[in-house]
Design a protein around this motif. Structure first.
Motif, PDB file in Angstrom:
ATOM      1  N   ARG A 295      38.599  46.234  35.500  1.00 46.33           N
ATOM      2  CA  ARG A 295      39.556  46.134  34.398  1.00 46.33           C
ATOM      3  C   ARG A 295      39.843  47.503  33.794  1.00 46.33           C
ATOM      4  O   ARG A 295      40.981  47.831  33.471  1.00 46.33           O
ATOM      5  CB  ARG A 295      39.040  45.170  33.329  1.00 46.33           C
ATOM      6  CG  ARG A 295      39.042  43.720  33.765  1.00 46.33           C
ATOM      7  CD  ARG A 295      38.958  42.771  32.584  1.00 46.33           C
ATOM      8  NE  ARG A 295      37.681  42.863  31.897  1.00 46.33           N
ATOM      9  CZ  ARG A 295      36.595  42.182  32.235  1.00 46.33           C
ATOM     10  NH1 ARG A 295      36.620  41.378  33.289  1.00 46.33           N
ATOM     11  NH2 ARG A 295      35.483  42.294  31.550  1.00 46.33           N
ATOM     12  N   SER A 299      43.411  49.673  34.033  1.00 39.87           N
ATOM     13  CA  SER A 299      44.065  49.535  32.736  1.00 39.87           C
ATOM     14  C   SER A 299      45.336  50.355  32.670  1.00 39.87           C
ATOM     15  O   SER A 299      45.462  51.407  33.277  1.00 39.87           O
ATOM     16  CB  SER A 299      43.105  49.938  31.606  1.00 39.87           C
ATOM     17  OG  SER A 299      42.709  51.297  31.748  1.00 39.87           O
ATOM     18  N   ASN A 315      51.885  35.841  35.916  1.00 42.30           N
ATOM     19  CA  ASN A 315      52.391  36.438  34.693  1.00 42.30           C
ATOM     20  C   ASN A 315      51.279  36.519  33.655  1.00 42.30           C
ATOM     21  O   ASN A 315      50.460  35.606  33.527  1.00 42.30           O
ATOM     22  CB  ASN A 315      53.555  35.629  34.130  1.00 42.30           C
ATOM     23  CG  ASN A 315      54.821  35.791  34.951  1.00 42.30           C
ATOM     24  OD1 ASN A 315      54.929  36.706  35.766  1.00 42.30           O
ATOM     25  ND2 ASN A 315      55.774  34.904  34.748  1.00 42.30           N
ATOM     26  N   GLY A 316      51.309  37.591  32.890  1.00 39.10           N
ATOM     27  CA  GLY A 316      50.219  37.812  31.948  1.00 39.10           C
ATOM     28  C   GLY A 316      50.526  37.466  30.517  1.00 39.10           C
ATOM     29  O   GLY A 316      49.634  37.521  29.669  1.00 39.10           O
ATOM     30  N   SER A 317      51.767  37.107  30.235  1.00 43.07           N
ATOM     31  CA  SER A 317      52.098  36.855  28.839  1.00 43.07           C
ATOM     32  C   SER A 317      53.263  35.890  28.733  1.00 43.07           C
ATOM     33  O   SER A 317      54.167  35.886  29.570  1.00 43.07           O
ATOM     34  CB  SER A 317      52.458  38.166  28.126  1.00 43.07           C
ATOM     35  OG  SER A 317      52.934  37.925  26.816  1.00 43.07           O
ATOM     36  N   LYS A 323      54.286  41.787  31.942  1.00 41.19           N
ATOM     37  CA  LYS A 323      52.864  42.074  31.725  1.00 41.19           C
ATOM     38  C   LYS A 323      52.018  41.314  32.750  1.00 41.19           C
ATOM     39  O   LYS A 323      52.170  40.104  32.925  1.00 41.19           O
ATOM     40  CB  LYS A 323      52.444  41.675  30.312  1.00 41.19           C
ATOM     41  CG  LYS A 323      51.058  42.165  29.908  1.00 41.19           C
ATOM     42  CD  LYS A 323      50.832  41.897  28.417  1.00 41.19           C
ATOM     43  CE  LYS A 323      49.544  42.566  27.931  1.00 41.19           C
ATOM     44  NZ  LYS A 323      48.353  41.920  28.471  1.00 41.19           N
ATOM     45  N   ILE A 324      51.156  42.032  33.426  1.00 41.07           N
ATOM     46  CA  ILE A 324      50.250  41.434  34.419  1.00 41.07           C
ATOM     47  C   ILE A 324      48.816  41.703  33.981  1.00 41.07           C
ATOM     48  O   ILE A 324      48.424  42.855  33.796  1.00 41.07           O
ATOM     49  CB  ILE A 324      50.481  42.025  35.825  1.00 41.07           C
ATOM     50  CG1 ILE A 324      51.957  41.870  36.243  1.00 41.07           C
ATOM     51  CG2 ILE A 324      49.551  41.361  36.836  1.00 41.07           C
ATOM     52  CD1 ILE A 324      52.416  40.444  36.402  1.00 41.07           C
ATOM     53  N   ASN A 325      48.064  40.660  33.811  1.00 37.03           N
ATOM     54  CA  ASN A 325      46.685  40.797  33.347  1.00 37.03           C
ATOM     55  C   ASN A 325      45.685  40.728  34.499  1.00 37.03           C
ATOM     56  O   ASN A 325      45.957  40.116  35.536  1.00 37.03           O
ATOM     57  CB  ASN A 325      46.368  39.698  32.332  1.00 37.03           C
ATOM     58  CG  ASN A 325      47.141  39.852  31.034  1.00 37.03           C
ATOM     59  OD1 ASN A 325      47.496  40.967  30.656  1.00 37.03           O
ATOM     60  ND2 ASN A 325      47.419  38.743  30.377  1.00 37.03           N
ATOM     61  N   PRO A 326      44.499  41.322  34.310  1.00 40.66           N
ATOM     62  CA  PRO A 326      43.449  41.284  35.351  1.00 40.66           C
ATOM     63  C   PRO A 326      42.700  39.947  35.327  1.00 40.66           C
ATOM     64  O   PRO A 326      41.510  39.879  35.014  1.00 40.66           O
ATOM     65  CB  PRO A 326      42.543  42.449  34.964  1.00 40.66           C
ATOM     66  CG  PRO A 326      42.659  42.527  33.475  1.00 40.66           C
ATOM     67  CD  PRO A 326      44.082  42.155  33.158  1.00 40.66           C
ATOM     68  N   VAL A 327      43.403  38.869  35.673  1.00 39.77           N
ATOM     69  CA  VAL A 327      42.867  37.522  35.469  1.00 39.77           C
ATOM     70  C   VAL A 327      41.667  37.207  36.366  1.00 39.77           C
ATOM     71  O   VAL A 327      40.797  36.417  35.978  1.00 39.77           O
ATOM     72  CB  VAL A 327      43.968  36.453  35.664  1.00 39.77           C
ATOM     73  CG1 VAL A 327      45.016  36.571  34.573  1.00 39.77           C
ATOM     74  CG2 VAL A 327      44.615  36.564  37.047  1.00 39.77           C
ATOM     75  N   GLU A 330      38.589  38.777  34.963  1.00 35.78           N
ATOM     76  CA  GLU A 330      38.312  38.052  33.727  1.00 35.78           C
ATOM     77  C   GLU A 330      37.582  36.733  34.012  1.00 35.78           C
ATOM     78  O   GLU A 330      36.615  36.384  33.322  1.00 35.78           O
ATOM     79  CB  GLU A 330      39.618  37.765  32.984  1.00 35.78           C
ATOM     80  CG  GLU A 330      40.230  38.970  32.303  1.00 35.78           C
ATOM     81  CD  GLU A 330      41.603  38.699  31.721  1.00 35.78           C
ATOM     82  OE1 GLU A 330      42.140  39.601  31.071  1.00 35.78           O
ATOM     83  OE2 GLU A 330      42.147  37.590  31.931  1.00 35.78           O
ATOM     84  N   CYS A 386      41.309  39.539  44.573  1.00 30.93           N
ATOM     85  CA  CYS A 386      41.243  40.811  43.857  1.00 30.93           C
ATOM     86  C   CYS A 386      40.782  41.959  44.755  1.00 30.93           C
ATOM     87  O   CYS A 386      41.579  42.808  45.142  1.00 30.93           O
ATOM     88  CB  CYS A 386      40.317  40.683  42.643  1.00 30.93           C
ATOM     89  SG  CYS A 386      40.245  42.173  41.629  1.00 30.93           S
TER      90      CYS A 386
END
Length: 471
Positions: A295, A299, A315-317, A323-327, A330, A386
Motif C-alpha cells: 500500500r 501510494s 473502482n475505489g470511490s 480513484k483506485i484503491n489497494p483493495v 486491504e 495483486c
C-alpha cells in the motif's frame, strides 16, 4: 402437518420429526445452542464418521460387535463420508458440553440410518443403539478431539499449497525487479538504496519460514487420544480395541495418526491447538506487514511514493472519479486481523480447561478452521489479484534515489561523519542534490563520486567493498 415420533432421554420425552435421522439429544442441543447460525464444519462431520467407522471395525475385530451391526454402521459412515446426511447434523459449531452434542448427533444419525438399513424404524434404536453400539468403547472426550484434529489436518494442506504458490510468485517478482533501484526507508524516513527485487525476495523468505512453521506445528495434530475414553484412564475400553483403534483410523483415512503416549495428558491439554493457531497468526502478521508495504509503495498515484503499480481491480470511490484503491492488500490485512482475534480466542479456550478435561474445544475448532480457510483464501487472492500483476515505476524509483539525502551514507567512509552531516543538512535545507553539493564544495572528484554513488554497489556488500578498495 408435520408428524413426530416421541423419543426419551434422561431429561425427559420430546417430539422429534418422524423422518429425522437425528434424535432427541441432537434436537435439544440445537435448541440450546443457537449461537452462530451455522452448523459444524463439513470436514468435522466427515471426520466424526471416519472415527465411528473405525470404531465399529475395531470393535468387531475385537469380538465385541457382530458383523451385521458393524456392516450397517460402516455403510452409514461411508454415506456420510460421501456427503450424504449432512443436513441431519444440526448442532451449532459453538456448543456447551465439550462436544458431547456433536458426538451424540453423529451417534444418533448413524444409529438411525443403520437401523433403517437393517429394516428397523427411525427412533426405535432396537437394532443399533447410539450409545451401546455407535459409541461403543468411546467417549466424547476422545472422539471429538480426534475428529477435530483430523479435520484440521485435512484443511491445512490447501492453505500450505497457497502459501507455496505465493512464494513462487514472490521469487519471480524478485528476479523481475532485481535491477530496479529504489530508496530504502527506516521509520518512514529515507535510509539507503535497496533493489526492489531484494524487498520481494525478503517477502519470499518470510513466507518460506512461515510455511515451515505451520508444517512443524501441524505435526502435533497427528497425536490423538483415541482409546482414552472419558478422562484418559481408558475406562470401559477393551485392550484389543485400545491397541488397534488408531491403526484402524489410519486405514480408514491416511493421516498418519499416532496414539498419545500419555492418554491423560492427551485428554487434558490442548496446547497443540495453540501451537498451530500461533503459527497461523504469525503467518497472518507477516502477510499484513507485506500488505502494508504494498500500500505504501503504491501510494499516490501523484502525491505518494508511487514506486510500484498494483493491478486495478475495481473502482475505489462512489464520489471521486478514477480513484483506485489497494483493495486486495486491504482485504489481506483484514483476514490477518481476524486470524489474530481467533488466536486470542483459541489461547483463552485452551487455558480455560480444568483438571481432567477442557470443555472448550468446540470454539477452538470453529475459530481454528476459520483461520486455516480464510488464510488460504486470502493468500490466493493476494497472489492472483495483486502480486502477480505488480509492475515497477522505474523512473520514479530512480528519481527518488537520485534526489534523496540518504545516499550521503555511502560518502561517510570517505569524508567523515561530520562533513557528511553538514552536506546532508544543507541538502535538506536547500533541496539541492547531494552529488551537486559534494562537487560544488570540492570534497570529492566527479570520478570518485560516481564510484561511491554507484547505487548497485550500495545494495550489495561485496560490490561495495570492492569499490571502497579501488578508490
Amino acid at each position: 402437518m408435520q408428524k413426530f415420533r416421541v423419543e426419551s432421554d434422561s431429561v425427559g420425552s420430546k417430539n422429534v420429526p418422524i423422518e429425522a435421522y437425528f434424535g432427541v439429544q441432537s434436537l435439544r442441543a440445537s435448541e440450546n445452542f443457537n449461537i452462530t447460525g451455522r452448523r459444524m464444519h463439513k470436514d468435522l462431520i466427515i471426520s466424526l464418521a471416519q472415527v465411528k467407522k473405525a470404531t465399529a471395525i475395531t470393535n468387531n475385530e475385537a469380538g465385541l460387535m457382530n458383523k451385521k451391526i458393524k456392516d450397517a454402521i460402516v455403510q452409514t459412515c461411508d454415506e456420510i463420508i460421501a456427503g450424504k446426511l449432512h443436513d441431519e447434523f444440526i448442532i451449532d459449531p459453538i456448543q456447551g458440553g465439550a462436544g458431547t452434542s456433536g458426538n451424540m448427533n453423529a451417534n444418533e444419525v448413524i444409529a438411525n440410518r443403520a437401523n433403517e438399513i437393517l429394516g428397523g424404524k427411525l427412533g426405535a434404536y432396537d437394532k443399533v443403539h447410539p450409545n451401546d453400539h455407535v459409541n461403543m468403547g468411546q467417549s466424547t472426550n476422545d472422539v471429538f478431539p480426534t475428529a477435530g484434529k483430523m479435520a484440521a489436518l485435512k484443511l491445512i494442506p490447501r492453505t500450505l499449497e497457497e502459501l507455496r504458490k505465493l512464494n513462487d510468485v514472490l521469487i519471480d517478482k524478485s528476479k523481475e525487479f532485481d535491477d530496479v533501484i529504489k530508496m530504502g526507508r527506516t521509520q518512514m524516513q529515507d535510509a539507503v538504496p535497496i533493489r526492489l527485487g531484494q524487498e520481494f525476495h525478503a517477502y519470499s523468505s518470510v513466507i518460506k519460514r512461515t510455511i515451515s512453521r505451520i508444517e512443524k506445528a501441524s505435526e502435533g495434530l497427528k497425536i490423538v487420544n483415541m482409546g482414552a475414553s472419558a478422562i484418559g484412564t481408558g475406562i470401559n475400553v477393551d485392550t484389543e480395541y485400545l491397541k488397534n483403534i488408531v491403526p484402524t483410523i489410519n486405514a480408514v483415512v491416511n493421516l498418519d495418526l499416532h496414539q498419545a503416549e500419555d492418554l491423560v495428558d492427551g485428554t487434558q491439554n490442548l496446547d497443540v491447538f495453540v501451537d498451530v493457531s500461533s503459527a497461523l497468526k504469525t503467518c497472518a502478521v507477516s502477510l499484513s506487514k507485506i500488505s502494508n508495504d504494498l500500500r505504501l509503495m503504491s501510494s499516490g498515484p501523484r502525491t505518494g511514493f508511487g514506486e510500484i503499480n498494483l493491478p486495478a481491480k475495481q473502482n475505489g470511490s462512489s464520489i471521486m472519479p478514477g480513484k483506485i484503491n489497494p483493495v486486495i492488500p486491504e482485504v489481506m490485512s483484514q483476514v490477518a486481523f481476524n486470524i489474530i482475534g481467533n488466536d486470542i480466542t483459541i489461547t483463552m479456550a485452551a487455558e480455560a480447561g480444568q483438571l481432567e478435561l477442557n470443555a472448550f474445544e468446540p470454539v477452538i475448532f470453529y475459530n481454528l478452521y476459520e483461520s486455516i480457510e480464510t488464510l488460504g483464501n486470502g493468500v490466493n487472492t493476494l497472489r492472483e489479484n495483486c502480486i502477480a500483476g505488480i509492475t515497477a515505476n522505474r523512473k520514479r524509483c530512480k528519481y527518488l534515489v537520485d534526489n534523496s539525502v540518504g545516499i550521503i551514507t555511502a560518502i561517510v567512509p570517505h569524508v567523515g561523519y561530520k562533513v557528511a552531516a553538514k552536506i546532508a543538512a544543507r541538502a535538506i535545507a536547500t533541496g539541492e542534490p547531494i552529488s551537486e553539493l559534494v562537487l560544488k564544495e570540492g570534497i570529492l572528484t566527479k570520478l570518485q563520486l560516481s564510484e561511491i554513488l554507484d547505487t548497485i554497489a550500495m545494495t550489495e556488500p561485496g560490490i561495495a567493498a570492492k569499490h571502497l578498495m579501488a578508490i
